[in-house]
Design a protein around this motif. Structure first.
Motif, PDB file in Angstrom:
ATOM      1  N   UNK A 150      -9.320  20.630  -3.408  1.00  0.00           N
ATOM      2  CA  UNK A 150      -9.506  20.533  -4.839  1.00  0.00           C
ATOM      3  C   UNK A 150      -9.239  19.031  -5.522  1.00  0.00           C
ATOM      4  N   UNK A 151      -8.427  18.389  -5.173  1.00  0.00           N
ATOM      5  CA  UNK A 151      -8.001  17.172  -5.401  1.00  0.00           C
ATOM      6  C   UNK A 151      -9.170  16.145  -4.873  1.00  0.00           C
ATOM      7  N   UNK A 152      -9.701  16.270  -3.559  1.00  0.00           N
ATOM      8  CA  UNK A 152     -10.578  15.446  -3.122  1.00  0.00           C
ATOM      9  C   UNK A 152     -12.022  15.802  -3.718  1.00  0.00           C
ATOM     10  N   UNK A 153     -12.325  17.117  -3.928  1.00  0.00           N
ATOM     11  CA  UNK A 153     -13.448  17.497  -4.580  1.00  0.00           C
ATOM     12  C   UNK A 153     -13.527  16.894  -5.834  1.00  0.00           C
ATOM     13  N   UNK A 154     -12.517  16.828  -6.653  1.00  0.00           N
ATOM     14  CA  UNK A 154     -12.511  16.180  -7.910  1.00  0.00           C
ATOM     15  C   UNK A 154     -12.836  14.719  -8.102  1.00  0.00           C
ATOM     16  N   UNK A 155     -12.645  14.045  -6.889  1.00  0.00           N
ATOM     17  CA  UNK A 155     -12.892  12.728  -6.788  1.00  0.00           C
ATOM     18  C   UNK A 155     -14.152  12.612  -6.253  1.00  0.00           C
ATOM     19  N   UNK A 161      -6.969  13.591  -4.337  1.00  0.00           N
ATOM     20  CA  UNK A 161      -7.637  12.824  -5.082  1.00  0.00           C
ATOM     21  C   UNK A 161      -7.463  11.525  -4.755  1.00  0.00           C
ATOM     22  N   UNK A 162      -6.430  10.782  -4.615  1.00  0.00           N
ATOM     23  CA  UNK A 162      -6.061   9.625  -4.242  1.00  0.00           C
ATOM     24  C   UNK A 162      -6.596   8.970  -3.001  1.00  0.00           C
ATOM     25  N   UNK A 163      -6.895  10.129  -1.790  1.00  0.00           N
ATOM     26  CA  UNK A 163      -7.342   9.708  -0.519  1.00  0.00           C
ATOM     27  C   UNK A 163      -8.984   9.420  -0.749  1.00  0.00           C
ATOM     28  N   UNK A 164      -9.517   9.940  -1.740  1.00  0.00           N
ATOM     29  CA  UNK A 164     -11.020   9.879  -1.911  1.00  0.00           C
ATOM     30  C   UNK A 164     -11.380   8.561  -3.181  1.00  0.00           C
ATOM     31  N   UNK A 165     -10.712   8.783  -4.063  1.00  0.00           N
ATOM     32  CA  UNK A 165     -10.584   7.985  -5.394  1.00  0.00           C
ATOM     33  C   UNK A 165     -10.058   6.504  -5.133  1.00  0.00           C
ATOM     34  N   UNK A 166      -8.738   6.469  -4.394  1.00  0.00           N
ATOM     35  CA  UNK A 166      -8.049   5.194  -4.163  1.00  0.00           C
ATOM     36  C   UNK A 166      -7.407   4.655  -5.188  1.00  0.00           C
ATOM     37  N   UNK A 167      -7.058   5.492  -6.203  1.00  0.00           N
ATOM     38  CA  UNK A 167      -6.311   5.227  -7.378  1.00  0.00           C
ATOM     39  C   UNK A 167      -5.663   6.374  -7.922  1.00  0.00           C
ATOM     40  N   UNK A 168      -4.665   6.287  -8.686  1.00  0.00           N
ATOM     41  CA  UNK A 168      -3.641   7.375  -9.211  1.00  0.00           C
ATOM     42  C   UNK A 168      -4.322   8.487  -9.646  1.00  0.00           C
ATOM     43  N   UNK A 195      -9.642   7.808   5.294  1.00  0.00           N
ATOM     44  CA  UNK A 195      -8.971   7.451   4.262  1.00  0.00           C
ATOM     45  C   UNK A 195      -8.303   5.932   4.329  1.00  0.00           C
ATOM     46  N   UNK A 196      -8.093   5.359   3.273  1.00  0.00           N
ATOM     47  CA  UNK A 196      -7.257   4.226   3.156  1.00  0.00           C
ATOM     48  C   UNK A 196      -6.000   4.267   3.854  1.00  0.00           C
ATOM     49  N   UNK A 249       0.890  -1.105   0.177  1.00  0.00           N
ATOM     50  CA  UNK A 249      -0.102  -0.085   0.029  1.00  0.00           C
ATOM     51  C   UNK A 249       0.831   1.191   0.096  1.00  0.00           C
ATOM     52  N   UNK A 250       1.499   1.692  -0.966  1.00  0.00           N
ATOM     53  CA  UNK A 250       2.160   2.613  -1.334  1.00  0.00           C
ATOM     54  C   UNK A 250       1.942   3.446  -2.598  1.00  0.00           C
ATOM     55  N   UNK A 251       1.868   4.823  -2.635  1.00  0.00           N
ATOM     56  CA  UNK A 251       2.084   5.722  -3.572  1.00  0.00           C
ATOM     57  C   UNK A 251       3.238   6.393  -3.692  1.00  0.00           C
ATOM     58  N   UNK A 252       3.965   6.324  -4.623  1.00  0.00           N
ATOM     59  CA  UNK A 252       5.354   6.961  -4.865  1.00  0.00           C
ATOM     60  C   UNK A 252       5.251   8.703  -5.113  1.00  0.00           C
ATOM     61  N   UNK A 253       5.769   9.356  -3.965  1.00  0.00           N
ATOM     62  CA  UNK A 253       5.484  10.691  -4.373  1.00  0.00           C
ATOM     63  C   UNK A 253       6.409  11.316  -5.059  1.00  0.00           C
ATOM     64  N   UNK A 254       7.589  10.549  -5.380  1.00  0.00           N
ATOM     65  CA  UNK A 254       8.548  11.021  -6.233  1.00  0.00           C
ATOM     66  C   UNK A 254       8.061  11.052  -7.626  1.00  0.00           C
ATOM     67  N   UNK A 255       7.500   9.965  -7.993  1.00  0.00           N
ATOM     68  CA  UNK A 255       6.805   9.629  -9.255  1.00  0.00           C
ATOM     69  C   UNK A 255       5.427  10.585  -9.614  1.00  0.00           C
TER      70      UNK A 255
END
Length: 360
Positions: free
Chosen positions: A210-215, A67-74, A333-334, A9-15
């Motif tokens: 903004x990211x969360x609202x978009x999701x 976005x990721x916190x709500x949508x659960x995808x990149x 959040x997940x 369970x990891x999203x790469x901040x650098x990427x």
């Protein structure tokens, strides 16, 4: 490019950051190759140099993680464009801020108006540099609006409302900051009010929302974003303010720009509150002097340090980091999103986790 590592369970901040950089560069390349490309070659050169001067890209990262916190995808292409738009909006604000402050450099590079000044017409070079920088900032705001114009998702109206509020709040924060220059530096509450508008809202809360609202985030989730942002934004700005009064061998001596400008900061307000009468009077003589030399700067820094204000601010930063992390721990959040936001917290507050260990 794989942003989400599915094995763990990891999203790469650098990427994520690189994906935002690529999106922004693709957008600017399109402008350079467009019908007005030849006419904007000089502004684009200055802008690219400005963008290449460093920076953590905190605001785009918060947008993508919202976005990721709500949508659960990149983040999608639309989210990455919005994140790139936030970075251009930040660039617009920085360029104008540098003109207002009369700053010569940022991240060891000439500020935009100083870069333009080098190509200015003789005795009017300074006027040309400042005027061109203001126009470049305006152009960044226009392009930011273009990138952010495609806000989509389940609730685009909600995302647009957050964006509109952020734009207004930034200007309010800038005006409060401007009005505080050269006035009473001893009011901690007023310094925190500037942080609320200029940093908490604009740097953390609104990009995350903004990211969360978009999701399609609910109002309660947007409230959680705000609850995390309040202590995080204050910690972020107070850390930045400390850099001006505490020389650090790792980065060289503090610049002292805030002290020369008379910037209203929490650390200065605390120092003036806690200093003795003679020390306070002397500090007021030094702070706000644009011609303050190295000896005067060292004296001002020593007077501030003697009050214990930097230690107090460090404790305040540690407390607010912990408050922000506590909000994340209870956030709906997940695990991957909570972990990513915790990593971004420490990316934005480098070394503060070690301060907490030292305090403990």
């Amino acid at each position: 490019m794989t942003i989400l590592e599915t094995a763990t369970p990891h999203i790469d901040l650098g990427r994520v950051r690189q994906a935002v950089e690529d999106t922004l560069e693709c957008f600017l390349a399109g402008k350079a190759e467009g019908e007005d490309g030849a006419r904007i070659a000089a502004p684009l050169r200055v802008l690219r140099d400005f963008l290449g001067g460093g920076g953590k890209r905190v605001r785009p990262l918060y947008c993508c993680l919202g976005w990721f916190a709500v949508a659960g995808r990149p983040p999608t292409t639309e989210v990455l464009r919005a994140a790139a738009g936030l970075e251009l909006f930040h660039t617009f604000a920085l360029i104008h801020d540098d003109v207002i402050d009369g700053s010569d450099s940022r991240h060891a590079r000439p500020t935009a108006h100083r870069a333009f000044e080098q190509d200015g017409p003789g005795p009017r070079a300074r006027w040309f540099g400042e005027s061109a920088a203001i126009l470049l900032g305006d152009l960044c705001e226009v392009w930011s609006a273009e990138l952010l114009g495609g806000l989509s998702g389940p609730s685009p109206a909600s995302a647009r409302a957050v964006l509109d509020r952020m734009r207004g709040e930034l200007v309010i924060g800038q005006f409060l900051d401007l009005r505080a220059f050269g006035t009473d530096f001893g009011n901690v509450e007023d310094a925190l009010a500037v942080i609320h508008y200029k940093t908490t809202k604009y740097t953390v809360e609104r990009p995350l929302q903004i990211g969360a609202a978009m999701a399609g985030a609910s109002s309660s989730v947007l409230g959680v974003c705000a609850a995390y942002a309040r202590p995080m934004g204050e910690a972020f700005q107070m850390c930045d303010d400390l850099e001006d009064v505490l020389p650090d061998p790792a980065r060289g001596d503090a610049t002292g720009n805030d002290l020369r400008e008379g910037k209203h900061t929490v650390v200065l307000a605390l120092a003036l509150r806690d200093a003795g009468a003679a020390e306070s009077a002397r500090l007021r003589e030094l702070v706000g002097d644009p011609d303050l030399d190295a000896d005067g700067l060292a004296e001002a820094q020593a007077l501030i340090a003697a009050t214990g204000a930097p230690r107090t601010v460090r404790r305040m930063v540690v407390e607010r980091r912990r408050q922000a992390l506590d909000v994340l721990a209870a956030a709906p959040f997940g695990p991957a999103a909570r972990q990513a936001l915790a990593r971004l917290t420490d990316l934005a507050l480098p070394g503060v986790d070690r301060w907490e260990e030292a305090e403990g």
